[in-house]
Design a protein around this motif. Structure first.
Motif, PDB file in Angstrom:
ATOM      1  N   LYS A 190       0.951  -1.118   0.042  1.00 26.75           N
ATOM      2  CA  LYS A 190      -0.178   0.054   0.198  1.00 26.75           C
ATOM      3  C   LYS A 190       0.892   1.303  -0.063  1.00 26.75           C
ATOM      4  O   LYS A 190       1.865   1.286   0.913  1.00 26.75           O
ATOM      5  N   PRO A 191       0.640   2.285  -0.966  1.00 27.05           N
ATOM      6  CA  PRO A 191       1.292   3.604  -0.880  1.00 27.05           C
ATOM      7  C   PRO A 191       1.341   4.259   0.670  1.00 27.05           C
ATOM      8  O   PRO A 191       0.409   4.204   1.194  1.00 27.05           O
ATOM      9  N   ASP A 192       2.615   4.536   0.920  1.00 26.27           N
ATOM     10  CA  ASP A 192       2.660   4.896   2.418  1.00 26.27           C
ATOM     11  C   ASP A 192       3.322   6.155   2.588  1.00 26.27           C
ATOM     12  O   ASP A 192       2.776   6.888   3.650  1.00 26.27           O
ATOM     13  N   ALA A 193       4.134   6.626   1.669  1.00 25.70           N
ATOM     14  CA  ALA A 193       4.848   7.881   1.693  1.00 25.70           C
ATOM     15  C   ALA A 193       5.199   8.318   0.566  1.00 25.70           C
ATOM     16  O   ALA A 193       5.163   7.682  -0.408  1.00 25.70           O
ATOM     17  N   TYR A 194       5.659   9.726   0.335  1.00 21.96           N
ATOM     18  CA  TYR A 194       6.001  10.116  -0.881  1.00 21.96           C
ATOM     19  C   TYR A 194       7.269  11.261  -0.723  1.00 21.96           C
ATOM     20  O   TYR A 194       6.960  11.877   0.326  1.00 21.96           O
ATOM     21  N   SER A 195       8.187  11.311  -1.650  1.00 21.30           N
ATOM     22  CA  SER A 195       8.919  12.436  -1.710  1.00 21.30           C
ATOM     23  C   SER A 195       8.552  13.788  -2.308  1.00 21.30           C
ATOM     24  O   SER A 195       7.686  13.807  -3.174  1.00 21.30           O
ATOM     25  N   GLU A 196       9.436  14.738  -2.053  1.00 20.45           N
ATOM     26  CA  GLU A 196       9.345  15.904  -3.050  1.00 20.45           C
ATOM     27  C   GLU A 196      10.070  15.512  -4.535  1.00 20.45           C
ATOM     28  O   GLU A 196      10.528  14.658  -4.394  1.00 20.45           O
ATOM     29  N   PRO A 197       9.417  16.232  -5.314  1.00 21.23           N
ATOM     30  CA  PRO A 197       9.858  15.887  -6.576  1.00 21.23           C
ATOM     31  C   PRO A 197      11.252  16.317  -6.947  1.00 21.23           C
ATOM     32  O   PRO A 197      11.859  17.382  -6.341  1.00 21.23           O
ATOM     33  N   PHE A 198      12.039  15.671  -7.653  1.00 26.23           N
ATOM     34  CA  PHE A 198      13.494  16.089  -8.357  1.00 26.23           C
ATOM     35  C   PHE A 198      13.714  15.184  -9.400  1.00 26.23           C
ATOM     36  O   PHE A 198      12.976  14.616  -9.870  1.00 26.23           O
ATOM     37  N   MET A 199      14.727  16.060 -10.081  1.00 21.66           N
ATOM     38  CA  MET A 199      15.067  15.708 -11.371  1.00 21.66           C
ATOM     39  C   MET A 199      16.317  15.811 -11.346  1.00 21.66           C
ATOM     40  O   MET A 199      17.158  16.765 -12.314  1.00 21.66           O
ATOM     41  N   CYS A 200      17.320  14.879 -11.094  1.00 22.34           N
ATOM     42  CA  CYS A 200      18.728  14.847 -11.026  1.00 22.34           C
ATOM     43  C   CYS A 200      19.279  13.430 -11.113  1.00 22.34           C
ATOM     44  O   CYS A 200      18.461  12.520 -10.715  1.00 22.34           O
TER      45      CYS A 200
END
Length: 74
Positions: A32-42
């Motif tokens: 089950k989805p539990d947490a997420y991060s800030e977006p990043f592109m590197c």
């Protein structure tokens, strides 16, 4: 812990209007989805960026998650 990139709708980041963002989503032991991060592109090199692009492309084939799916904790 398992994770992948997913598309999320995050209206709280856009004054209440829809905002679709690629984020890293982390899953609990039951998948089950539990947490997420800030977006990043590197990445550390071009190969990492290529891998990132492949993961983002896969994210477009999955259902969009909503920030409300996470019960208020990211």
């Amino acid at each position: 812990m398992n994770w992948n990139h997913r598309v999320m709708n995050c209206p709280s980041e856009n004054g209440g209007d829809d905002l679709y963002v690629f984020k890293e989503v982390f899953y609990d032991d039951n998948g089950k989805p539990d947490a997420y991060s800030e977006p990043f592109m590197c990445g550390d090199d071009l190969d990492e960026l290529r891998l990132l692009l492949l993961r983002l492309e896969k994210a477009l084939d999955k259902p969009v998650l909503h920030e409300n799916d996470f019960g208020g904790h990211a």
